[in-house]
Scaffold this active site. Sequence first.
Site, PDB file in Angstrom:
ATOM      1  CG  ASP A 270      -1.881   1.124   1.281  1.00 25.37           C
ATOM      2  OD1 ASP A 270      -2.776   1.153   0.414  1.00 25.37           O
ATOM      3  OD2 ASP A 270      -1.763   1.993   2.173  1.00 25.37           O
ATOM      4  CG  HIS A 274       2.340   8.208  -0.318  1.00 28.62           C
ATOM      5  ND1 HIS A 274       2.168   9.527  -0.643  1.00 28.62           N
ATOM      6  CD2 HIS A 274       1.375   7.530  -0.982  1.00 28.62           C
ATOM      7  CE1 HIS A 274       1.118   9.654  -1.457  1.00 28.62           C
ATOM      8  NE2 HIS A 274       0.635   8.448  -1.679  1.00 28.62           N
ATOM      9  CD  GLU A 313      -2.264   2.460  -3.486  1.00 30.66           C
ATOM     10  OE1 GLU A 313      -3.319   3.114  -3.598  1.00 30.66           O
ATOM     11  OE2 GLU A 313      -1.587   2.455  -2.443  1.00 30.66           O
TER      12      GLU A 313
END
Length: 549
Positions: A270, A274, A313
């Site tokens: 996930d 980031h 992702e």
Amino acid sequence: MYKLLIVLLIALAITGCSEKPTANSENKPSAFKWENATVYFLLTDRFYNGNPDNDISYDRKPDGALLRSFMGGDLQGIRMKVEEGYFDDLGVDAIWFNPPVEQIHSYVDEGTGKTYGYHGYWARDWTAIDPNFGTMEDLKDLVRVAHEHGIRILMDVVVNHTGPVTPEDSQWPDDWVRTTPQCTYRDAASTIACTLVENLPDIRTDSDEEVELPDFLIEKWTEEGRLEQELAELDVFFERTGYPRVPRFYVMKWLTDYVREMGIDGYRVDTAKHTEASIWADLYKLASEAFRDWKSASPAEVLDDQDFFMMGEVYGYSIQNGQNYFYNAEDSVNFFRNGFKSLINFSMKEDAGRVPEAVFSYYAHQLNTSLKGYTVLNYVSSHDDGGPFDRERTKTYLAGTMLMLTPGQAQIYYGDETARPLLAEGAAGDANLRTMMNWGDLNDQETQDLLSHWQKLGKFRQEHVAIGAGKHQLLKDTPYTFSRTYSGADTSDRVIVVMDNDGGAVTTGGIFTDGEVVTNYYTGETSEVSNGEVSFEKGDGLLLIGKRP
């Protein structure tokens, strides 16, 4: 630029970019390849309730906004559907479900109403399974049963953030997380060293400052009677690896334990963009070691010699980007060189409505050139994409045909195959995408027929690695006919697909030779190739032609 590439690639396809078999070639038995995998993605809480006794935990209440409370689905429910053969019939190779770890106990309101951690992305304790999802034994049983059916398990993992802070769920210490600034997404720095949204503490994955365990976690493990064991395991991990006791390696230790103990086959990572890309190479290294350890300890349960698989992702990544993801025009990173074998392809939801040949030839070209050795995961709907291909579920047959025949991996989001509603009156935001699986609709003939369409495509994909991993060639414009061919060390494969077939004979273009018996997987009918052609009495419409392994 994109249209120009498509035109060029169609021309390339017409002139012949596939590997044609020799006249006496034979298909070798189909071998599983991650590049051709059909992955079924589900939200555990919304799929099937296998154990009503675990529907309420930690004094949670069903008082959230519409579709924002826990609703009963659990790991036992997934296992039951595996045992029933639901995934077998769909040709599913791997099941990906949301993170099963213990979630924050309370709720927050992010502007869409009171919301609990039913989706699994608000971790409180990475070492425990959330009771609403089940138990550690439930997860072990699911992995074991899935493996018995030849199905891999992809565990969704989060390293980027903890769950939100609530009156019942304290913030992790400041040396573990940052709570400001909020991401602005202008470049890599403003996408990584920041919080995704307000009140979603960001783990300091960049920190090399050693940290102690949070007090709340020590208290929790003490109450549960496992503090000594957890501390001992951490000592062993850090001594064995030589890694510093920094936040990212604590989380990696906890996540790779599931691989070592249960044989989890891969991760879906996930929010990969980031964090610093380099941490994913460390995670992949540790997970691969854990997977090898599990294989050595459990030889009877090993499916094959496949390595650990990691898919990311990277929100906004497109197959057009090749191996690079661009934070902006000057700022890019190659996630494939940092542990990932596949990235989710966010452009398929739009490409599903384009001319099939343009899509198929372009995807096959990308996967056999700039992305060779890697792959992408295509989808038409998902849990957090508010602009799916078929929001109203009016093009469900087309969605299935395009998704399952497009080169690359295919992600079936639970209910794509049964027209589960993606809109719920009164729901806000992404809750619309997360309705309960519509099992009751399978009593209707219309839904049964749709499911049958997806099953036929799924089984065709599963038995023919050329669909997702092969080379593509246009054979005829009308009716639209193409071939896919694959040649590898342990398997070779050939297929022909005809869309909008007019009932006439199909020219095999040398893909199949006279005397070979082939099957139309859409009807089950067989036919022998003669004079370079093959015909099927029930062949009107979609033809999925291949040899049975």
